[in-house]
Design an enzyme around this catalytic site. Structure first.
Site, short mmCIF file in Angstrom:
data_model
loop_
_atom_site.label_atom_id
_atom_site.label_comp_id
_atom_site.label_asym_id
_atom_site.label_seq_id
_atom_site.Cartn_x
_atom_site.Cartn_y
_atom_site.Cartn_z
N ASN A 152 9.36 -1.69 11.88
CA ASN A 152 9.28 -2.42 10.62
C ASN A 152 10.51 -3.31 10.53
OD1 ASN A 152 9.18 -3.30 7.99
ND2 ASN A 152 9.49 -1.28 7.06
N TRP A 153 10.31 -4.58 10.80
CA TRP A 153 11.46 -5.49 10.86
C TRP A 153 11.97 -5.87 9.46
CZ3 TRP A 153 10.26 -9.67 15.21
CH2 TRP A 153 10.09 -8.99 16.43
N LYS A 154 11.21 -5.54 8.44
CA LYS A 154 11.58 -5.88 7.05
C LYS A 154 11.86 -7.39 6.95
CE LYS A 154 13.03 -1.16 6.46
NZ LYS A 154 13.80 -0.18 5.75
N HIS A 177 5.23 0.89 1.32
CA HIS A 177 6.61 1.22 1.72
C HIS A 177 7.45 1.45 0.45
CE1 HIS A 177 10.63 0.93 3.34
NE2 HIS A 177 10.09 1.17 4.51
N GLU A 226 10.26 0.55 -0.33
CA GLU A 226 10.96 -0.64 -0.82
C GLU A 226 10.03 -1.53 -1.65
OE1 GLU A 226 12.60 -1.95 2.92
OE2 GLU A 226 13.82 -0.14 2.96
N GLU A 234 8.02 9.10 4.89
CA GLU A 234 9.33 8.47 4.86
C GLU A 234 10.10 8.94 3.63
OE1 GLU A 234 9.48 4.71 7.44
OE2 GLU A 234 9.14 4.12 5.37
N GLY A 244 17.30 3.85 5.90
CA GLY A 244 18.42 2.92 5.96
C GLY A 244 19.76 3.57 5.63
N SER A 248 15.70 6.48 9.30
CA SER A 248 16.86 6.63 10.20
C SER A 248 16.50 7.21 11.56
CB SER A 248 17.97 7.44 9.52
OG SER A 248 18.43 6.77 8.36
N GLY A 296 12.89 1.36 11.17
CA GLY A 296 13.41 0.17 10.51
C GLY A 296 14.55 -0.43 11.32
N GLY A 297 15.78 -0.10 10.92
CA GLY A 297 16.99 -0.69 11.51
C GLY A 297 16.98 -0.72 13.04
P1 PGA Z 1 15.20 2.88 8.80
O1 PGA Z 1 13.92 2.35 7.99
O2 PGA Z 1 14.72 3.29 10.17
O3 PGA Z 1 16.14 1.72 8.84
O4 PGA Z 1 15.75 4.05 8.04
C1 PGA Z 1 12.68 2.98 8.12
C2 PGA Z 1 11.68 2.27 7.24
O5 PGA Z 1 12.06 1.77 6.18
O6 PGA Z 1 10.48 2.17 7.59
#
Ligand code: PGA
Length: 268
Positions: free
Chosen positions: A9-11, A95, A97, A182, A188, A228, A249-250
């Site tokens: 997930n590149w956001k 998600h 977010e 999640e 994050g 994470s 994500g990251g």
């Molecule tokens: P993260 O994000 O790996 O940076 O914790 C995961 C996500 O939001 O899908």
């Protein structure tokens, strides 16, 4: 036997130029065997670029959200038809977010965890049904906040989110859903959920599906862990029996890290 599915997930990262550079870095580093399905979910604006670059590779394309209507006066929205046309087969839905939370009336743009796009269990269900109806595979995110975990509400929150997401979904459609557990506090933050606890809650997601649809559908549904996930914790997480992959994500923005996470998938 369920396949392992690793999704990046590149956001809101990746201009077209950056997306191209990341893909060119990533592709040669991915394992050549089929130990895992690999999906990347760039921002909408980079979908076409990424689609072009992944031709004849093992990488599949996903988007980060979708609206439930096919077309209309919905400024800023993207429909399932648009995602299909551009080559998406997967879409992240709900998600954290993008979900709103009761008791957070105004978006706090400086908060460590952003939740200001107002998605809720009802809109998540609409998006999920629209995705399935159009043949897209939803990656449906569920998970509790830190406050909810501390209040002992993890299981209730997660089971409620799963049930609500699947409302009015037929069994053969439900079997195609990928859930991503999640925990919001792990996204994050660098704070990963312990593997045995992540496994337990992923199992709870499956149990909730089973209560509604029976054993066959529950056995077919994929449940990823996200929050994470890094090269150094991926192997332990992916070895858990209830965890069928990761939503990353990251670490998906670093080609070597994402490739290492894919490589950490168990070889069947
Ligand atoms: P993260 O994000 O790996 O940076 O914790 C995961 C996500 O939001 O899908």
């Amino acid at each position: 036997m369920r396949s392992t599915i690793i999704a990046g997930n590149w956001k809101m990262h990746g201009t077209c130029a950056e997306a191209e550079a990341l893909l060119r870095d990533l592709l040669p580093q991915l394992p050549t065997d089929d130990r895992a399905l690999v999906i990347v979910c760039p921002p909408y604006t980079a979908l076409a670029t990424v689609h072009r670059l992944i031709q004849n590779t093992r990488v599949l394309l996903g988007a980060q959200d979708v609206f439930w209507k096919e077309r209309g006066a919905y400024t800023g929205c993207i429909s399932p038809l648009m995602l299909l046309e551009i080559g998406c087969r997967y879409v992240i839905i709900g998600h954290s977010e993008r979900r709103g939370r009761f008791g957070v009336p105004e978006p706090d743009f400086d908060a460590p965890v952003l939740a200001h796009f107002g998605d809720n269990n009802v809109t998540v269900n609409r998006k999920l049904r629209a995705a399935l109806a159009h043949g897209l595979v939803p990656i449906c995110c569920v998970g509790e906040t830190l406050a909810e975990r501390q209040a002992g509400q993890t299981d209730t929150i997660v089971a409620d989110q799963v049930r609500a997401a699947l409302q009015d979904v037929q069994p053969e459609q439900a079997a195609r859903v990928i859930f991503a557990y999640e925990p919001v506090w792990a996204i994050g933050t660098g704070e990963v959920c312990q593997a045995d606890e992540a496994n337990r809650v992923c199992g709870l997601v499956r149990q909730t599906v089973q209560q509604q649809y029976g054993t066959d559908v529950a056995a077919a549904v994929h449940v990823q862990y996200g929050g994470s996930v890094k090269p150094d914790n991926a192997r332990e997480l992916l070895a858990q029996p209830e965890i069928d992959g990761a939503l990353v994500g990251g670490a998906s923005l670093k080609a070597a890290d994402f490739a290492a996470i894919v490589a950490a998938a168990p070889v069947s």
